[in-house]
Design an enzyme around this catalytic site. Structure first.
Site, PDB file in Angstrom:
ATOM      1  N   CYS A   1       5.544  43.234  46.444  1.00 19.72           N
ATOM      2  CA  CYS A   1       5.852  41.805  46.477  1.00 19.72           C
ATOM      3  C   CYS A   1       4.828  41.013  45.653  1.00 19.72           C
ATOM      4  O   CYS A   1       4.788  41.131  44.440  1.00 19.72           O
ATOM      5  CB  CYS A   1       5.939  41.316  47.921  1.00 19.72           C
ATOM      6  SG  CYS A   1       6.844  39.768  48.105  1.00 19.72           S
TER       7      CYS A   1
ATOM      8  N   HIS B   1       9.584  45.329  51.090  1.00 22.28           N
ATOM      9  CA  HIS B   1       8.664  45.535  52.209  1.00 22.28           C
ATOM     10  C   HIS B   1       9.282  46.499  53.217  1.00 22.28           C
ATOM     11  O   HIS B   1      10.497  46.636  53.299  1.00 22.28           O
ATOM     12  CB  HIS B   1       8.389  44.214  52.935  1.00 22.28           C
ATOM     13  CG  HIS B   1       7.513  43.268  52.198  1.00 22.28           C
ATOM     14  ND1 HIS B   1       6.163  43.480  52.045  1.00 22.28           N
ATOM     15  CD2 HIS B   1       7.791  42.085  51.598  1.00 22.28           C
ATOM     16  CE1 HIS B   1       5.640  42.448  51.367  1.00 22.28           C
ATOM     17  NE2 HIS B   1       6.600  41.603  51.092  1.00 22.28           N
TER      18      HIS B   1
END
Length: 481
Positions: free
Chosen positions: A330, A427
């Site tokens: 991310c 994630h």
């Protein structure tokens, strides 16, 4: 359709863990139970089934209840973006970014959605166990409060006050809280718990009786320190272990100043063949590290500056020269590129920051947030995995031609030409046992037969049993109304 609230005599007294354990204990007693936290402050969020986000602790508590996480379980989530300002998420959706001094003016308007979510949960379950935030003793924040006594009184919810004996001064914590609260707030407190005791609990019998005598509140137990808590997903980056197992494959994860969604690290920390080291401010990345993970961040450009201030950019360059690997997740993925642009000043002052240059990609911050659960296939191993995305920004460039994964047949993430630098927006990928084993094998680490999710469930059962042994659980639950 009853509720009970666990508040703390200070921060980090173990409220989240106690609520999770009580939720599992209530479930095992045959009750339909749900967790609730009116206001949480955390950059470690979970994506819910209804397409929003809540604090990671409430997602764990939902698991303890046997429920899917829902935005009603944490209707107000504050996500710090700087030392003085936070993103405000209400019922799963971002509504504003405000300075701390301006949040006080916003708080009164948030009680309505808080009560709306609470009443909806209460109508659907036998019991709702509520977690406070910080401490009600912070009476300077009492005006417009939605997190502790303000909520308890509005919802007519009885309170158990918890003290942390591990830090010392627990008698003053609890007696002092009663001393500073006004009488109407004190009237909401039905009793107290002592948490995190090490040694023989009988040694605290005199202190326990003193608290009861001074406050007039009933004690509901002394809870010994629960050593397996480290096997549950951490809510706070400070709770992440500084050093992991004794395995031969060494992974270093950078503890960024605005680290976010770091649940990616929890399964790796439990792999017996892996040694996971959290690299903190002022520390260097060890020269014998095999893989460096740059985790998510709530402020990519701010944490790029922080990373450089620690000298980690120099360490990363040396690590890559030695043939090491890097995985950016991310915000960490964004940092690995050539440049990060934020023309509208979404995450901070408008501008752009040169990236680490390890991937041939660029990122532009955009106001729209991608918030979704994701099914993907890892490009290198062809293994399926599930995860979630929770980010702003679009990333593109030549290295996207070598994706990290595929989502619905479309490329996701990027991999360098030599294969040693990887970036992904996904994630939660390492919670997938088969993928985690395949990924570790691919990068040269010894994979085990660890079943991470089953392990978390087993720890929740053990936590419930721990509380049943040391807390008057039946009497505690009987207080709910």
């Amino acid at each position: 359709m009853k509720a009970l609230m666990i508040q703390g005599a200070g921060s980090n007294v173990g409220k989240s863990l106690l609520v999770a354990g009580l939720c599992r204990a209530a479930k095992l007693r045959g009750l339909s139970v749900a967790p609730f936290k009116p206001q949480n402050m955390s950059n470690n969020a979970a994506v819910t089934a209804d397409g929003g986000e809540i604090g990671r602790a409430q997602a764990l508590q939902a698991m303890a209840c046997g429920l899917e996480p829902h935005t009603d379980m944490n209707p107000v989530l504050l996500k710090p973006e700087s030392e003085t300002g936070s993103q405000v998420v209400v019922q799963g959706k971002r509504i504003a970014t405000v300075k701390a001094r301006d949040y006080a003016a916003l708080k009164p308007s948030l009680m309505a959605p808080v009560l709306d979510s609470f009443n909806r949960l209460k109508s659907q379950h036998d019991l709702v166990i509520v977690e406070g935030a910080g401490s009600p003793a912070e009476v300077n924040l009492r005006s417009g409060d939605i997190a502790n006594m303000g909520f308890a009184r509005a919802a007519e919810c009885p309170v158990i006050l918890t003290g942390d004996i591990d830090r010392g001064g627990v008698i003053a914590q609890i007696v002092g809280t009663q001393a500073v609260l006004d009488p109407a707030d004190n009237a909401m407190i039905a009793g107290f718990l002592i948490n995190k005791f090490r040694g023989d609990p009988r040694l605290f019998d005199d202190g326990y009786r003193l608290i009861a005598a001074r406050t007039g509140w009933r004690g509901y137990g002394v809870v010994p320190f629960f050593t397996d808590a480290s096997k549950l997903p951490a809510e706070d980056a400070l709770d992440l272990p500084k050093g992991g197992g004794a395995g031969g494959y060494k992974i270093a994860a950078l503890t960024l100043s605005r680290i976010a969604n770091f649940d990616d690290l929890d399964p790796l920390a439990q792999e017996p063949g892996v040694s996971l080291q959290m690299v903190r401010a002022g520390e260097a990345i060890a020269g014998d590290t095999d893989l460096v993970i740059i985790p998510g961040s709530k402020s990519t450009r701010g944490d790029l500056a922080y990373l450089r201030a620690q000298g980690w950019d120099v360490d990363l360059a040396a690590h890559l020269r030695r043939g090491g690997r890097v995985l950016g997740i991310c915000g960490g993925y964004q940092m690995l590129g050539q440049i990060v642009r934020d023309p509208a000043g979404i995450e901070g002052p408008a501008g752009e920051t040169i990236g680490l240059g390890a991937l041939a990609v660029d990122t532009v911050m955009t106001p729209d947030k991608r918030l979704t659960r994701t099914e993907a296939v890892h490009a290198a191993t062809n293994l399926a995995m599930q995860g979630y995305e929770i980010h702003i920004g679009r990333t593109d460039g030549p290295d996207r031609a070598r994706p990290f994964a595929y989502v619905d047949g479309q490329p996701e993430g990027a991999v360098s030409a030599n294969g040693r630098v990887m970036g992904s927006y996904l994630h939660g990928m390492f919670a997938n046992d088969a993928f985690r084993a395949g990924f570790l094998h691919q990068i040269g680490a010894a994979a085990s037969g660890l079943t991470y999710g089953a392990g978390v469930e087993a720890v929740l059962d053990a936590l419930a049993a721990h509380l049943e042994t040391h807390v008057h659980v039946a009497a505690l639950l009987a207080l709910a109304r």
